[in-house]
Design an enzyme around this catalytic site. Structure first.
Site, PDB file in Angstrom:
ATOM      1  N   ASN A   1       0.825  -1.208   0.000  1.00 43.75           N
ATOM      2  CA  ASN A   1       0.000   0.000   0.000  1.00 43.75           C
ATOM      3  C   ASN A   1       0.859   1.257   0.000  1.00 43.75           C
ATOM      4  OD1 ASN A   1      -2.233  -1.693   0.237  1.00 43.75           O
ATOM      5  ND2 ASN A   1      -2.454  -1.369   2.441  1.00 43.75           N
TER       6      ASN A   1
ATOM      7  N   ASP B   1      -1.659   3.941   5.627  1.00 41.78           N
ATOM      8  CA  ASP B   1      -0.596   3.582   4.688  1.00 41.78           C
ATOM      9  C   ASP B   1      -0.437   4.657   3.622  1.00 41.78           C
ATOM     10  OD1 ASP B   1      -0.239   1.176   6.047  1.00 41.78           O
ATOM     11  OD2 ASP B   1      -1.646   0.109   4.760  1.00 41.78           O
TER      12      ASP B   1
END
Length: 303
Positions: free
Chosen positions: A42, A249
């Protein structure tokens, strides 16, 4: 300009539900999807879409899931030359439930991520300015990645998530630490998570050197960068939340890319904050990471 990211690769199995189940409760799902995920992946996608050159150090199984994830990351232009592959381990899998308010519950089966070792860690390239890591891979590997000799003057960023108390030993060897409210409470041994900017400034206790900073993400409260001698707070950008999976993220990967591109933490904070907000408007983790153009447009619209 380049960022090296050490971290996890998972295939996300995302289930949409009206409400998250309570203990012992069975709920019906409206849909299920296979999406690219894992904190490392991510963050790599977020940083790549923000315009930096990305090398990812990670591990997958020699299975169809691993092949699929390699393809997804290569399409983002991410260098996978340091990828480790294990024939006797499955690629990591995350089971994600998302409710109608965008809140989630996640169970991760690490698979090959748990075997990511120190043996073939690449040295930083001449263009590498930033090293970024999270905690879904072994802590010993993260320690080697952040070792002052091995890092060779790069900016070392640790997103200390998920919260692992043992990871506190890494803090002295990082330049920038990123935690959310829950993680900060774990590392400080608090009984409740900090909610306000003033409470988030307790993160100063995690600093081990005067040149370090801790960034605490406060969800709808924005983000605060804490230094020994002060702090910088940026409020959240209002959005219509669909799915909060991957927002943290997105923030970490975007921030790493912006620092790689020469911005200070204070300059990068509002841009990374806006990127994370945009991420919550789309389902999924890696697929929801916004481009730099989309973030800049959102900031202009909000001003």
């Amino acid at each position: 300009m380049a960022v090296q990211i050490l971290g996890s690769i998972n295939v996300d199995r995302v289930v949409s539900v009206a409400s998250l189940p309570k203990a012992g409760e069975t709920v019906l799902a409206s849909s299920v999807a296979r999406l690219a995920g894992g904190k490392g992946a991510n963050q790599a996608v977020a940083a790549a879409r923000m315009g930096s050159e990305i090398t990812m150090i990670a591990a997958v199984g020699a299975d169809s899931a691993g092949a699929w994830m390699r393809g997804e990351l290569q399409r983002e232009g991410i260098d996978l030359s340091a990828l480790q592959m294990f024939a006797d381990s499955a690629t990591g899998t995350a089971y994600v439930m998302v409710d109608r308010h965008g809140e989630n519950q996640i169970i991760v089966v690490p698979g090959a991520n748990a075997r990511l070792g120190t043996g073939n860690l690449p040295s930083p390239a001449e263009t590498t300015r930033v090293r970024l890591c999270q905690l879904e891979t072994p802590i010993e590997t993260a320690a080697a990645f952040f070792d002052p000799g091995a890092a060779r003057g790069t900016r070392r960023i640790l997103n200390a998530a998920p919260a692992v108390p043992e990871a506190a030993r890494l803090f002295a060897d990082v330049d920038l630490l990123i935690v959310n409210q829950t993680e900060l409470a774990v590392y400080l041994g608090l009984t409740s998570r900090p909610e306000t900017v003033a409470e988030a400034c307790a993160a100063r206790a995690l600093l081990t050197r005067p040149d370090q900073q801790v960034i605490v993400t406060l969800g709808p409260g924005g983000a605060v960068a804490v230094r020994i001698d002060g702090y910088c707070h940026v409020p959240a950008m209002p959005t219509q939340v669909v799915d909060t999976t991957g927002a943290g993220d997105c923030f970490a990967g975007s921030l790493a890319a912006l620092i790689d591109q020469g911005l200070t933490v204070e300059q990068a904070l509002p841009i990374a904050n806006a990127a994370a907000a945009l991420c919550t408007t789309t389902r999924g983790a890696a697929p929801a990471m916004p481009t730099r153009g989309a973030v800049d447009a959102a900031l202009i619209a909000a001003s």
